[in-house]
Write a protein that holds these residues in place. Sequence first.
Motif, PDB file in Angstrom:
ATOM      1  N   GLU A 198       5.088  10.054  -6.247  1.00  0.00           N
ATOM      2  CA  GLU A 198       5.193  11.496  -5.685  1.00  0.00           C
ATOM      3  C   GLU A 198       3.777  12.379  -5.823  1.00  0.00           C
ATOM      4  O   GLU A 198       3.555  13.546  -5.098  1.00  0.00           O
ATOM      5  N   ASP A 199       3.044  11.676  -6.775  1.00  0.00           N
ATOM      6  CA  ASP A 199       1.936  12.538  -7.128  1.00  0.00           C
ATOM      7  C   ASP A 199       0.983  12.419  -5.803  1.00  0.00           C
ATOM      8  O   ASP A 199      -0.162  13.131  -5.985  1.00  0.00           O
ATOM      9  N   GLU A 250       0.850  14.165  -3.443  1.00  0.00           N
ATOM     10  CA  GLU A 250       0.851  15.604  -2.999  1.00  0.00           C
ATOM     11  C   GLU A 250      -0.464  16.154  -3.592  1.00  0.00           C
ATOM     12  O   GLU A 250      -0.922  17.284  -3.036  1.00  0.00           O
ATOM     13  N   LYS A 251      -1.169  15.546  -4.545  1.00  0.00           N
ATOM     14  CA  LYS A 251      -2.282  16.335  -4.990  1.00  0.00           C
ATOM     15  C   LYS A 251      -3.334  16.147  -4.313  1.00  0.00           C
ATOM     16  O   LYS A 251      -4.585  16.777  -4.503  1.00  0.00           O
ATOM     17  N   GLU A 269      -5.113  17.176  -1.648  1.00  0.00           N
ATOM     18  CA  GLU A 269      -4.936  18.148  -0.851  1.00  0.00           C
ATOM     19  C   GLU A 269      -5.970  18.269   0.309  1.00  0.00           C
ATOM     20  O   GLU A 269      -6.129  18.829   1.268  1.00  0.00           O
ATOM     21  N   SER A 299       7.086  14.304  -1.144  1.00  0.00           N
ATOM     22  CA  SER A 299       5.768  15.083  -1.417  1.00  0.00           C
ATOM     23  C   SER A 299       4.919  14.839  -0.434  1.00  0.00           C
ATOM     24  O   SER A 299       3.981  15.713  -0.297  1.00  0.00           O
ATOM     25  N   ILE A 300       5.109  13.923   0.483  1.00  0.00           N
ATOM     26  CA  ILE A 300       4.096  13.566   1.444  1.00  0.00           C
ATOM     27  C   ILE A 300       3.980  14.732   2.471  1.00  0.00           C
ATOM     28  O   ILE A 300       2.865  14.977   2.924  1.00  0.00           O
ATOM     29  N   THR A 301       4.919  15.328   2.653  1.00  0.00           N
ATOM     30  CA  THR A 301       5.225  16.675   3.391  1.00  0.00           C
ATOM     31  C   THR A 301       4.229  17.782   2.952  1.00  0.00           C
ATOM     32  O   THR A 301       4.028  18.825   3.867  1.00  0.00           O
ATOM     33  N   LYS A 302       3.688  17.797   1.863  1.00  0.00           N
ATOM     34  CA  LYS A 302       2.864  18.680   1.194  1.00  0.00           C
ATOM     35  C   LYS A 302       1.332  18.453   1.400  1.00  0.00           C
ATOM     36  O   LYS A 302       0.557  19.402   0.889  1.00  0.00           O
ATOM     37  N   LEU A 303       0.934  17.680   2.121  1.00  0.00           N
ATOM     38  CA  LEU A 303      -0.370  16.973   2.511  1.00  0.00           C
ATOM     39  C   LEU A 303      -0.985  17.958   3.727  1.00  0.00           C
ATOM     40  O   LEU A 303      -0.803  17.681   4.818  1.00  0.00           O
ATOM     41  N   LYS A 304      -1.287  19.314   3.397  1.00  0.00           N
ATOM     42  CA  LYS A 304      -1.694  20.129   4.362  1.00  0.00           C
ATOM     43  C   LYS A 304      -2.807  19.865   5.369  1.00  0.00           C
ATOM     44  O   LYS A 304      -2.901  20.327   6.343  1.00  0.00           O
TER      45      LYS A 304
END
Length: 786
Positions: free
Chosen positions: A669-670, A672-673, A675, A694-699
Motif C-alpha cells: 500500500e506504501d 502511494e508515496k 508522488e 492505493s495505486i489510484t493515488k499516483l497522481k
Amino acid sequence: MADVTFIWDLVKEAMAIVGKSLEYKSTRKNLESAVRDLSPRLEKIEQAMRQMDLPTEHIEKLKEKLAENKEALGKHKIRWWSCVLAPYSQTKLDEGLTSLERLISVETQILMLQHLTDILSILSSQGHRPLGGPTNSAHDTYNAGTTQIFKDHLDDGHSQFTVGLNGDSMKGLKRKLLHGEEQVLNLYGLPGSGKTTKARKLCLDLQVKGKFKSNVIFETLGSQIQGNELICKLQDQLSKYGENAVLLVLDDVWPHSENMVDKLRLRSSESRILVTSRAQIRTVKARFPMDLLCKEDAEKLLRHFVRSSDIDFDEPERRKILLQIVDGCEGLPLAIEFIGGKLRGKDIEAFQKVQLEWSRGDSILDSHTELLGHLQNTLNLLVDESIMECFMDLGLFPEDHKVPITALIDMWIELYELNESRGIDAIIFIKELVAMNLAAGIKIRRIVGMDVDNYYNNDFLMQHDLYRELAIRISEQEPVEKRRRLIIDMSNDPPKGWPQQQQSLAASILSISTDKMVAPGWCNNIQAPDAVVLILNLNTAEYTLPEFIKEMGGLKVLIVTNCGFCTSDLRNLELLSSLLSLKRIRLQQVSIPSLCDLKNVQKLSLHMCQVKNAFENTSIDFSKAMPKLEDLSIEYCKDLVKLPTGLFNIVALKSLTVSNCHQFIGLPEDIEKLENLKTLRISYCANIEEMPESITKLKSLSLLDISFCVSLKKLSEEISKLQSLTKLYVTGCPVRALPDSVMGFEKLESVICDEYAFSFWEVIKLRFSGLNIKVATMDISLNWLS
C-alpha cells in the motif's frame, strides 16, 4: 542446333536424382538408383553437346565416376558371413554417392552456365535478338556488352567458383523478383560478403532470363557516384525498352546515392530494380540480408582459393588444420579470399603456422593488415565519426554476447552527452549501426505497439565476430596510455605495451574481462581517474571488485555482467560508496550480498540477479542509500519476493519496473508515496492476484503496464482516479469485466489488450473518441530496428 534449355533441363534432372538419393537411409539402394537413372541422361546430354560442338570432357568425367560407383557396388556387397565389414562398406558407398553429388551439383552447374552464356553471347553477336528485347540497334550493342559482363565474370578464375548462393535467401529474392509486387528490391550485407556475385548469378538464372529476356542493365555505382548525370543516363536507357519488362541492377549503392532509386521511373509494372548495398535502404520495403557462409561452404571456398594439389586436405589431421583456418575467417568470403591467396601454393607448414597463431587467440586481422585496412577504410567512408565511436564501443563486450540496448543507452548518454529523455539519440545511433550491418538487432519479446514508449529492456545487439575484432583493432592503434577505450582480458597475458609500473591512463572507457583462471595481478598498475564507463565481464563463481575502482572519481556508469552459466557472487561493493559521480549501475546474473550507500545513483538495473539478501536480510534503508534514484528496473530475478524497505520513500523515483519475477507477491500500500512516479511496469509476474487500491493515488502516473500477470483478474474499482494515465497495457490479464469507473478517465489515449477484451474497451470509445485500442501481437524477430 539442339535447344540450349534442353541441356540445362537434363542437368537439373541429374541433380535431382542424386539429391533425392542423398535424402534416403539406404545408401546402397540409393547409389544403385542413381547409377541406373543417371546413365541414360548423361548419354542424352553428351549427344546434345556434340550436336552443338561443345566440349564433352566433363561428361566423360561424370561417366567415369558412374563406372567407379558401379564397380564399388559390386565390390562392397555384404553377405551374412562378411557382416562385420558392413561399416567399412557403408562408408565407401557414402563417399561415392557424396562425390557424385558434388560433381553434379557444383562443377556441372558452373560448366553448363558457362556454355549457356557463350551460346547467348554468340547469338547476340550474330544479331539473334531474344523476344521482348529492344529493336534499337544502339541498344542491341549495349545488351551485347551487358551479356559480355556476365561472361567475363564467369570466365574469371576467382569469381567463377561460387558457393552458398542457392539457399533460402536466394530463393526468396528470386521469388520476389519474379512474382512479387515490389518493383525495388534491396540486397544488403557486409563488404566482401558476395552481394555482387549473387546479383550476377541471379541475372544468369534461366527463369530470370525467361522473364526479362536480354533486357538486363547492370550498373556499378560505388562510393564516388553523385549527381544527376547517371540518373539521366539510366532513365534514357530504360525508356528505350518501352513497355517490356526490364531488370536494372544497381550494384554497390552507398548511402549518399540512395535517393537515385526514388528518381528512376519504370514504364512496365513487371520491371524491377535490384539494389545491392552495404547498408539497408530503408525506403525500400523488400530487403534481403546477404547471409555469410556456413562452415561447409566456407571450406569449399577456401579449398578453391588455396588450389593446392600437393596437400591432401581429406587426410583427417590436415583437414582439422584447414577447418580451424576456416573458423577464423568467420564465414566472410572476403576474408577467405585474403587468407586463401596468402596460402596458395604453400606447403603444409604455412597452414600450421596460421593454425597455431589463431589457436592462441590471434585474429585474421592480425596477420592481414591489408584486410584490416580495407575494412577500416570502408567504415571511414560509410559512417560519420559519431557512428564510428558507437561501433567501436560494441567491441567492449564479450564475443558472441548479446549487448543490452539499455546498457548502450546508459553509456552513450554519459559519454556523448546525448538526449537524456529516454535515450532517443542513442536509439538513432543503434538504428544506424543495424542499417549499416555493423550490428544485428535482436528482440527477445516485444508486444507490438509498446515500442513507442522506448522500452528496450528485452532488446539486444549482436556484432559479427570479425567486426568485433575490427572495432578492437581500431581502438588499439593508439599506445596503451593514450587509448580512449582500454580493453583488458585478464585471462591472457598483458597487452603489448602494458605499463610495468603504476601509470595514469587517459581512457574514458575501461572494459575488463576475467575468468576463474585469472592471471597474476598485472592490472594493479591501472590508474584511470578520467574513466566515465567501467565494464566488467565476468565468467567466474565469485568476483571481488578491485581496489583501484575507488580512485575512479569521474566514473558515471558501471556495467557488471556475468557471462557464465551460474550466478557470480559480487563482493567488495562498499567500494562504490566513494564514487560520488556514479549515476548508472547495471548488474546482470550476480548475487548481491547487501546494499551500500550510492548517494548520487539515478538508475539501477538488476537483470537475472539474486537480490533476496540485499532486499530482505539487511537493515539498510533503501531511501537513505539511494535518495536520488529515479529509475529502478528488476527483471528475471527469481528470488525476488518483495521490494526493499524504504523504496517507497524515494520521492525522486519516476520509473519502476518489475518483470518476469515469478515469486514476487505484489506491491504494498506504501506505493502511494511515490508522488513523482510516471511509469509503472509490473509484467510477467504470475503470483500477483491484485493491485493495491492505493495505486489510484499516483497522481503523476502516465503509463501502467500489468501485462501477463496471469493471476490478476480485476482492475481497481477506482482506477479512473489515475487522472494522468495516458497508456494502459493489460495483455495476458484474465480481466473479465471492466469497473464502471473506467468511464471517468480524462487523458487515456492508448490501450493494448487481448482479443477477447477488445469488445469491452470498444464500448469505452463512445466516451473517448481519440482512444486507440490495439489487440496485442507478439513480435520476435531479428533486425527489428530496420
